[in-house]
Design a protein around this motif. Structure first.
Motif, short mmCIF file in Angstrom:
data_model
loop_
_atom_site.label_atom_id
_atom_site.label_comp_id
_atom_site.label_asym_id
_atom_site.label_seq_id
_atom_site.Cartn_x
_atom_site.Cartn_y
_atom_site.Cartn_z
N LEU A 86 15.24 -0.23 5.19
CA LEU A 86 16.32 0.64 5.66
C LEU A 86 17.49 -0.15 6.25
N ARG A 87 17.34 -1.46 6.27
CA ARG A 87 18.46 -2.34 6.62
C ARG A 87 18.36 -3.59 5.75
N GLU A 88 19.44 -4.30 5.66
CA GLU A 88 19.44 -5.54 4.88
C GLU A 88 18.52 -6.58 5.51
N SER A 89 17.84 -7.35 4.68
CA SER A 89 17.02 -8.46 5.15
C SER A 89 17.04 -9.56 4.11
N ARG A 90 17.07 -10.79 4.56
CA ARG A 90 17.04 -11.91 3.62
C ARG A 90 15.62 -12.16 3.11
N TRP A 91 14.64 -11.44 3.70
CA TRP A 91 13.24 -11.65 3.34
C TRP A 91 12.69 -10.43 2.63
N PRO A 92 11.76 -10.63 1.68
CA PRO A 92 11.11 -9.50 1.01
C PRO A 92 9.95 -8.94 1.83
N VAL A 93 9.36 -7.88 1.33
CA VAL A 93 8.16 -7.28 1.92
C VAL A 93 6.99 -7.59 1.00
N ASN A 94 5.87 -7.97 1.58
CA ASN A 94 4.66 -8.26 0.81
C ASN A 94 4.06 -6.95 0.32
N GLN A 95 3.94 -6.79 -0.99
CA GLN A 95 3.45 -5.54 -1.56
C GLN A 95 2.02 -5.22 -1.12
N ALA A 96 1.19 -6.25 -1.00
CA ALA A 96 -0.19 -6.02 -0.56
C ALA A 96 -0.22 -5.42 0.83
N GLY A 97 0.63 -5.92 1.70
CA GLY A 97 0.69 -5.36 3.04
C GLY A 97 1.21 -3.95 3.04
N PHE A 98 2.19 -3.68 2.20
CA PHE A 98 2.77 -2.35 2.14
C PHE A 98 1.75 -1.32 1.67
N VAL A 99 0.97 -1.64 0.65
CA VAL A 99 0.00 -0.69 0.09
C VAL A 99 -1.04 -0.29 1.13
N ILE A 100 -1.65 -1.26 1.80
CA ILE A 100 -2.68 -0.95 2.78
C ILE A 100 -2.10 -0.18 3.96
N HIS A 101 -1.03 -0.71 4.52
CA HIS A 101 -0.50 -0.15 5.76
C HIS A 101 0.17 1.21 5.54
N SER A 102 0.90 1.36 4.44
CA SER A 102 1.58 2.64 4.19
C SER A 102 0.56 3.74 3.93
N ALA A 103 -0.56 3.41 3.31
CA ALA A 103 -1.60 4.42 3.07
C ALA A 103 -2.09 4.99 4.39
N ILE A 104 -2.34 4.12 5.36
CA ILE A 104 -2.88 4.57 6.65
C ILE A 104 -1.81 5.27 7.47
N HIS A 105 -0.62 4.67 7.56
CA HIS A 105 0.47 5.31 8.32
C HIS A 105 0.81 6.68 7.75
N GLY A 106 0.79 6.81 6.44
CA GLY A 106 1.21 8.05 5.81
C GLY A 106 0.20 9.17 5.89
N ALA A 107 -1.08 8.84 6.06
CA ALA A 107 -2.11 9.87 5.99
C ALA A 107 -2.83 10.16 7.31
N ILE A 108 -2.81 9.21 8.24
CA ILE A 108 -3.53 9.39 9.50
C ILE A 108 -2.50 9.54 10.62
N PRO A 158 -1.26 1.03 -6.03
CA PRO A 158 -1.15 2.24 -5.21
C PRO A 158 -2.33 3.19 -5.38
N ASP A 159 -3.02 3.14 -6.51
CA ASP A 159 -4.16 4.02 -6.72
C ASP A 159 -5.31 3.74 -5.75
N GLU A 160 -5.32 2.54 -5.16
CA GLU A 160 -6.40 2.20 -4.23
C GLU A 160 -6.26 2.97 -2.91
N LYS A 161 -5.07 3.47 -2.63
CA LYS A 161 -4.84 4.15 -1.36
C LYS A 161 -5.83 5.29 -1.13
N GLU A 162 -6.03 6.11 -2.13
CA GLU A 162 -6.91 7.26 -2.00
C GLU A 162 -8.33 6.82 -1.66
N ARG A 163 -8.81 5.80 -2.33
CA ARG A 163 -10.17 5.32 -2.08
C ARG A 163 -10.28 4.67 -0.70
N LEU A 164 -9.24 3.94 -0.30
CA LEU A 164 -9.23 3.33 1.02
C LEU A 164 -9.31 4.39 2.11
#
Length: 257
Positions: A86-108, A158-164
């Protein structure tokens, strides 16, 4: 498969920085430095994420490419539930971290903070067939509070989110089999003390198992040992984390930058 999220490195719209977000940034940056002080680091890998209070699910994550010792309040990346910065950053986001963490933040709903580590003893216990032993002081505190999720490779699908989420249920301490440790909670202090307890349980289990057969704890003792939460527990979590931050700040207060 790439561990980078293409959508996470695209230019993003700018948002004003609220005082609430600023406080969250400082607290999370301090937590990264606490992890570094404790040796819970894996070069530039692993993540601690914190939801910024507000109606939308937005959370802060570390920039992929920096060591925990380099994390500051200003270089944390604010992303939405889809992984868009949501803001500019010179660094990327690690997809593996996003998948695990977004699944939990979004559902719990209570999962305002999520922590994930690859410590040596944590990974060792995660690789054991029987998992975590509850026959030590720290393991006993976690009886009935630990979930297990089977390893499916690097978590970029992303399909792993449901199982996680199915495997986690309502349990706040998670052992990712053949992988590492994870904890979630309503705040950084709560999640930190939970993960610290899980980590200590793994440390003691690995050390004691090399010395001989474990002496079992009587079943009736667990009811008195498991942490129940409540105001007293919240105070303990807050006090523990505050003490750790004071130690970090005395060494290097640059996390506030």
């Amino acid at each position: 498969m790439s561990i980078y999220s293409e959508k996470a490195v695209r230019p993003a719209r700018e948002l004003p920085l609220s005082e609430t977000e600023r406080k969250a940034r400082v607290e999370l940056a301090a937590c990264y430095r606490v992890f570094d002080m404790l040796g819970w680091t894996e070069m530039i890998f692993n993540h601690i994420t914190l939801r910024v209070p507000g109606p939308e699910v937005r959370f802060l994550i570390n920039p992929f490419g920096l060591h925990y010792r380099e994390i500051t309040a200003s270089n944390l990346i604010l992303i939405d539930i889809e992984g868009h910065p949501l803001r500019e950053s010179r660094w990327p986001v690690n997809q593996a971290g996003f998948v695990i963490h977004s699944a939990i933040h979004g559902a719990i709903g209570r999962a305002h903070c999520v922590m994930h580590t690859h410590t040596t003893t944590g990974c060792a216990v995660a690789g054991l067939k029987d998992g975590l032993s509850h026959d030590n002081f720290y393991g006993a505190m976690l009886r009935g509070r630990v979930a297990y999720h089977d390893f499916e490779g690097v978590t970029v699908d992303p399909d792993e989110k449901e199982r996680l989420l199915r495997d986690i249920g309502d349990k706040p301490a998670v052992i990712l089999r053949n992988h590492g440790l994870l904890a979630w909670g309503a705040s950084i202090p709560e999640t930190f003390l939970l993960l610290w307890t899980l980590q200590r349980a793994c440390d003691v289990q690995i050390a004691s198992s090399a010395a001989g057969e474990l002496y079992p704890i009587r079943p009736e003792v667990f009811e008195q040992t498991v942490r129940e939460g409540g105001p007293a527990e919240k105070r303990t979590c807050d006090d523990v984390f505050a003490a750790m931050v004071r130690l970090v700040e005395a060494k290097d207060p640059s996390f506030r930058d």
